[in-house]
Design a protein around this motif. Structure first.
Motif, PDB file in Angstrom:
ATOM      1  N   ASP A 135      36.844  55.780  61.342  1.00 17.98           N
ATOM      2  CA  ASP A 135      37.501  56.999  60.868  1.00 17.98           C
ATOM      3  C   ASP A 135      36.642  58.200  61.228  1.00 17.98           C
ATOM      4  O   ASP A 135      35.540  58.065  61.764  1.00 17.98           O
ATOM      5  CB  ASP A 135      37.712  56.920  59.353  1.00 17.98           C
ATOM      6  CG  ASP A 135      38.845  57.823  58.861  1.00 17.98           C
ATOM      7  OD1 ASP A 135      39.395  58.588  59.676  1.00 17.98           O
ATOM      8  OD2 ASP A 135      39.159  57.780  57.663  1.00 17.98           O
ATOM      9  N   ILE A 136      37.139  59.385  60.913  1.00 18.04           N
ATOM     10  CA  ILE A 136      36.406  60.621  61.144  1.00 18.04           C
ATOM     11  C   ILE A 136      35.100  60.591  60.348  1.00 18.04           C
ATOM     12  O   ILE A 136      35.080  60.301  59.160  1.00 18.04           O
ATOM     13  CB  ILE A 136      37.247  61.831  60.718  1.00 18.04           C
ATOM     14  CG1 ILE A 136      38.457  61.981  61.634  1.00 18.04           C
ATOM     15  CG2 ILE A 136      36.418  63.111  60.725  1.00 18.04           C
ATOM     16  CD1 ILE A 136      39.477  62.980  61.138  1.00 18.04           C
ATOM     17  N   LEU A 137      34.000  60.896  61.022  1.00 19.55           N
ATOM     18  CA  LEU A 137      32.694  60.960  60.361  1.00 19.55           C
ATOM     19  C   LEU A 137      32.331  62.423  60.156  1.00 19.55           C
ATOM     20  O   LEU A 137      32.248  63.182  61.120  1.00 19.55           O
ATOM     21  CB  LEU A 137      31.636  60.266  61.208  1.00 19.55           C
ATOM     22  CG  LEU A 137      30.228  60.254  60.604  1.00 19.55           C
ATOM     23  CD1 LEU A 137      30.190  59.362  59.371  1.00 19.55           C
ATOM     24  CD2 LEU A 137      29.201  59.799  61.632  1.00 19.55           C
ATOM     25  N   THR A 138      32.095  62.822  58.919  1.00 20.65           N
ATOM     26  CA  THR A 138      31.718  64.201  58.609  1.00 20.65           C
ATOM     27  C   THR A 138      30.227  64.287  58.355  1.00 20.65           C
ATOM     28  O   THR A 138      29.684  63.577  57.509  1.00 20.65           O
ATOM     29  CB  THR A 138      32.487  64.713  57.379  1.00 20.65           C
ATOM     30  OG1 THR A 138      33.891  64.686  57.653  1.00 20.65           O
ATOM     31  CG2 THR A 138      32.075  66.135  57.036  1.00 20.65           C
ATOM     32  N   ILE A 139      29.568  65.171  59.101  1.00 18.69           N
ATOM     33  CA  ILE A 139      28.131  65.418  58.946  1.00 18.69           C
ATOM     34  C   ILE A 139      27.995  66.833  58.390  1.00 18.69           C
ATOM     35  O   ILE A 139      28.294  67.804  59.077  1.00 18.69           O
ATOM     36  CB  ILE A 139      27.401  65.281  60.284  1.00 18.69           C
ATOM     37  CG1 ILE A 139      27.666  63.902  60.909  1.00 18.69           C
ATOM     38  CG2 ILE A 139      25.907  65.507  60.112  1.00 18.69           C
ATOM     39  CD1 ILE A 139      27.150  63.764  62.328  1.00 18.69           C
ATOM     40  N   ASP A 140      27.554  66.950  57.148  1.00 17.95           N
ATOM     41  CA  ASP A 140      27.529  68.234  56.456  1.00 17.95           C
ATOM     42  C   ASP A 140      26.081  68.665  56.203  1.00 17.95           C
ATOM     43  O   ASP A 140      25.403  68.130  55.329  1.00 17.95           O
ATOM     44  CB  ASP A 140      28.283  68.115  55.129  1.00 17.95           C
ATOM     45  CG  ASP A 140      28.426  69.448  54.405  1.00 17.95           C
ATOM     46  OD1 ASP A 140      27.834  70.447  54.858  1.00 17.95           O
ATOM     47  OD2 ASP A 140      29.135  69.496  53.388  1.00 17.95           O
ATOM     48  N   GLY A 141      25.611  69.629  57.018  1.00 16.30           N
ATOM     49  CA  GLY A 141      24.284  70.197  56.792  1.00 16.30           C
ATOM     50  C   GLY A 141      23.145  69.232  57.019  1.00 16.30           C
ATOM     51  O   GLY A 141      22.054  69.422  56.480  1.00 16.30           O
ATOM     52  N   VAL A 142      23.360  68.187  57.830  1.00 17.14           N
ATOM     53  CA  VAL A 142      22.363  67.142  58.041  1.00 17.14           C
ATOM     54  C   VAL A 142      22.120  66.987  59.546  1.00 17.14           C
ATOM     55  O   VAL A 142      23.016  67.212  60.347  1.00 17.14           O
ATOM     56  CB  VAL A 142      22.850  65.803  57.433  1.00 17.14           C
ATOM     57  CG1 VAL A 142      21.976  64.644  57.855  1.00 17.14           C
ATOM     58  CG2 VAL A 142      22.910  65.898  55.916  1.00 17.14           C
ATOM     59  N   LYS A 143      20.931  66.574  59.920  1.00 17.46           N
ATOM     60  CA  LYS A 143      20.608  66.281  61.307  1.00 17.46           C
ATOM     61  C   LYS A 143      20.773  64.785  61.562  1.00 17.46           C
ATOM     62  O   LYS A 143      20.186  63.966  60.858  1.00 17.46           O
ATOM     63  CB  LYS A 143      19.176  66.705  61.624  1.00 17.46           C
ATOM     64  CG  LYS A 143      18.929  68.199  61.440  1.00 17.46           C
ATOM     65  CD  LYS A 143      17.473  68.554  61.683  1.00 17.46           C
ATOM     66  CE  LYS A 143      17.233  70.048  61.446  1.00 17.46           C
ATOM     67  NZ  LYS A 143      15.818  70.424  61.640  1.00 17.46           N
ATOM     68  N   VAL A 144      21.575  64.438  62.559  1.00 15.06           N
ATOM     69  CA  VAL A 144      21.781  63.043  62.937  1.00 15.06           C
ATOM     70  C   VAL A 144      21.291  62.872  64.366  1.00 15.06           C
ATOM     71  O   VAL A 144      21.762  63.570  65.274  1.00 15.06           O
ATOM     72  CB  VAL A 144      23.256  62.630  62.823  1.00 15.06           C
ATOM     73  CG1 VAL A 144      23.462  61.216  63.344  1.00 15.06           C
ATOM     74  CG2 VAL A 144      23.736  62.739  61.374  1.00 15.06           C
ATOM     75  N   GLN A 145      20.368  61.954  64.573  1.00 16.73           N
ATOM     76  CA  GLN A 145      19.784  61.773  65.893  1.00 16.73           C
ATOM     77  C   GLN A 145      19.739  60.302  66.262  1.00 16.73           C
ATOM     78  O   GLN A 145      19.444  59.436  65.438  1.00 16.73           O
ATOM     79  CB  GLN A 145      18.376  62.383  65.930  1.00 16.73           C
ATOM     80  CG  GLN A 145      17.423  61.789  64.895  1.00 16.73           C
ATOM     81  CD  GLN A 145      16.165  62.605  64.709  1.00 16.73           C
ATOM     82  OE1 GLN A 145      16.199  63.830  64.659  1.00 16.73           O
ATOM     83  NE2 GLN A 145      15.025  61.920  64.597  1.00 16.73           N
ATOM     84  N   GLY A 146      20.050  60.015  67.532  1.00 14.96           N
ATOM     85  CA  GLY A 146      19.960  58.665  68.043  1.00 14.96           C
ATOM     86  C   GLY A 146      18.664  58.440  68.796  1.00 14.96           C
ATOM     87  O   GLY A 146      17.780  59.301  68.841  1.00 14.96           O
ATOM     88  N   ALA A 147      18.575  57.267  69.444  1.00 14.54           N
ATOM     89  CA  ALA A 147      17.383  56.923  70.223  1.00 14.54           C
ATOM     90  C   ALA A 147      17.457  57.469  71.638  1.00 14.54           C
ATOM     91  O   ALA A 147      16.489  57.388  72.391  1.00 14.54           O
ATOM     92  CB  ALA A 147      17.212  55.408  70.251  1.00 14.54           C
ATOM     93  N   GLY A 148      18.612  58.025  72.031  1.00 18.70           N
ATOM     94  CA  GLY A 148      18.820  58.554  73.375  1.00 18.70           C
ATOM     95  C   GLY A 148      20.275  58.389  73.757  1.00 18.70           C
ATOM     96  O   GLY A 148      20.941  57.447  73.313  1.00 18.70           O
TER      97      GLY A 148
END
Length: 550
Positions: A258-271
């Motif tokens: 489903d739709i993922l909501t990121i609110d005021g947060v930093k989301v980072q992957g490995a690359g």
């Protein structure tokens, strides 16, 4: 004998005498029998009072709620989900949980019926779990009380968790659920040295708390298992918002339903070639960014399947920036989407979109609209966009303000894209510089006011030091490499300086349309290897200074 063992021995000795203890607890030999009432023991200040806890659940992650004095209940900061003395209410992403933790080894029997608080809504799912094992579950769709079955004589150990969970059935509207469970515990009394609460869970929580990041793995996500990780991502983002830490998504493939909501947060992957997020719902797969300081970086987002663009709804974008401030999208690989790759809208401001690669989007690669402002789009690669590669669009009907103060620089775009390269269709104070645009069906650079979409006026557009190569390929449109156009409104103060405009499929530069076109200036541009006329100037006040080839 140590002091701890001595105290423990005193407890056992006192219980072996038999009789009635304080608080209505009966003792038989070395055991106790006690009733734990969820409503009677409801605490307004302390998690764990009377062995009861108040939590929210996403996937396998239980997170503590905070006491809400105004409403006399434990709740999330947004107000939902919540747990009161007599009821629970979930929200769209989190279940509401009332939890009891066993004080010792013995058996329990559970009583207490569950029912909807009103006849409105589509119902809830009520569940009882022993640790991670489901004991009972039922869909509750009306105000008729349902009594859980098969929840008697259940063996427990010290620290065993019994969770009373209310989850939305379809949506969370009107999911107020009445549930006051009682637990009769028969077993050993806790040793004086033992913890009365969730010791194992507390230890795990302490390890998570000490980490500089919030890993989705700590909240139940597993890479490469082809199982939905949506709930784990929601829980990790929620925990990160509380702790102020970034969310980390390790290498591997993760599934979102489903739709993922990121609110005021930093989301980072490995690359962007190591971490992949795969959306399985082609109609609801957007990663939505909102709030202040939100970031998405170093990962790949791909749709498992796509659907036709249709109404172009934002739910089908790859990434949608919804009114965010001070946002950043960096080093993200967008592979396929039903509509736009990156949509910036709803007045988003002070953002950076940089170092991303977008491939095979259903609509524009990067699209800025909805009065968004002060955004830099740089060093991106856009290939095979279903519409424009990078677009600024302002509508009269829906946008209070035009999109403004946009910088588009050092991007490499085109490569079989189906419409224009870089387009400004309504907007002010836009700088387009040092980009490479090639192999687009329509104009490489397009500045316009369009009646068909009822767009706003264009003013103060600077186009400098770009290379525009082999664009305007499609027939019968026969766009020039560079096109200024107005079918309504006003286009004014557009300046082209130092651009190399070459290999036009049909012609070099055009200024067209029946709208009002004012000052259009060309300074020191080079036009080479075009097919057809070098220029078609049919409107406007055109100023030419030291250009080559026209």
């Amino acid at each position: 004998m140590s002091k701890r063992k001595f105290l423990s021995g005193l407890v056992v000795l006192s219980l072996s005498i038999g009789g009635t203890l304080a608080g209505g607890v009966t003792s038989e030999a070395a055991g106790v029998t006690k009733t734990y009432s969820s409503s009677a023991a409801f605490s307004m200040s302390q998690q764990g009072a009377g062995q009861w806890y108040y939590e929210k659940l996403s996937g396998t992650a239980y997170l503590d709620l905070v006491y809400d004095k105004k409403n006399n209940r434990w709740a999330a900061p947004s107000g939902y989900p919540w747990v009161s003395a007599t009821a629970l209410h979930p929200d769209q992403n989190f279940d509401a949980v009332r939890k009891w933790v066993s004080p010792g080894k013995g058996t329990i029997s559970i009583s207490g019926s569950v029912k909807k608080g009103s006849s409105e809504g589509d119902g809830v799912v009520a569940t009882i779990k022993k640790d991670n094992v489901k004991l009972w579950s039922s869909s509750i769709t009306n105000t008729t009380a349902v009594t859980p079955k098969g929840v008697s004589a259940i063996p427990v150990e010290e620290g065993t968790e019994i969770s009373f969970i209310v989850n939305k059935l379809g949506n969370a509207n009107h999911d107020h659920t009445m549930w006051e469970p009682d637990i009769v515990y028969s077993g050993s009394a806790p040793a004086a040295s033992s913890s009365t609460g969730k010791s194992t869970k507390a230890s795990a929580a302490a390890q998570i708390k000490s980490s500089p990041v919030v890993s989705v793995l700590d909240y139940g996500a597993k890479a490469n298992d082809n199982v939905d990780d949506y709930a784990a991502f929601v829980a990790a983002i929620d925990a990160a918002k509380t702790s102020g830490k970034p969310v980390y998504v390790p290498a591997g493939n993760y599934i979102l339903s489903d739709i993922l909501t990121i609110d005021g947060v930093k989301v980072q992957g490995a690359g962007k070639f190591l971490t992949t997020i795969t959306s399985t719902n082609p109609k609801r797969g957007s990663i939505d960014l909102k709030g202040n300081g939100v970031e998405l970086s170093n990962l790949k987002h791909v749709y498992q399947t796509t659907v036709p663009r249709g109404d172009g709804s934002n739910e089908k974008n790859s990434i949608t920036v919804r009114g965010a401030k001070n946002f950043k999208i960096q080093d993200v690989y967008v592979s396929k989407s039903s509509t736009a790759g990156i949509m910036v809208t709803y007045g988003s401001t002070n953002g950076t979109v940089s170092g991303n690669t977008l491939d095979s989007t259903g609509a524009d690669g990067i699209h800025m609209t909805g009065g968004s402002s002060h955004i830099t789009v740089e060093n991106n690669i856009v290939r095979k966009a279903g519409d424009d590669t990078i677009a600024v669009v302002s509508y009269i009907d829906s946008d209070v303000n035009p999109v403004n103060n946009i910088t588009i620089r050092k991007n490499n775009v085109g490569y079989g894209s189906k419409a224009r390269g870089i387009a400004v269709v309504g907007g002010t104070d836009v700088t387009i510089s040092n980009n490479s645009v090639q192999d687009t069906n329509m104009a490489g650079v397009y500045v316009a006011v369009e009646a068909s979409y009822n767009t706003r006026n264009v003013d103060r557009i600077t186009v400098s030091n770009n290379v525009i190569n082999h664009t305007g390929i499609a027939q019968p449109q026969n766009h020039p490499n560079v096109l200024v156009y107005a079918s309504q409104g006003v286009v004014d103060n557009v300046v082209f300086t130092g651009n190399i405009i070459k290999n036009g499929a049909h012609r070099g530069i055009g200024v067209w349309g029946e709208g009002k076109i004012k000052n259009i200036t060309f300074n020191k541009n080079t036009l080479i290897n075009r097919v057809g006329a070098p220029t078609t100037f049919t409107n406007g006040t055109i100023k030419l200074n030291q250009n080559v080839g026209f």
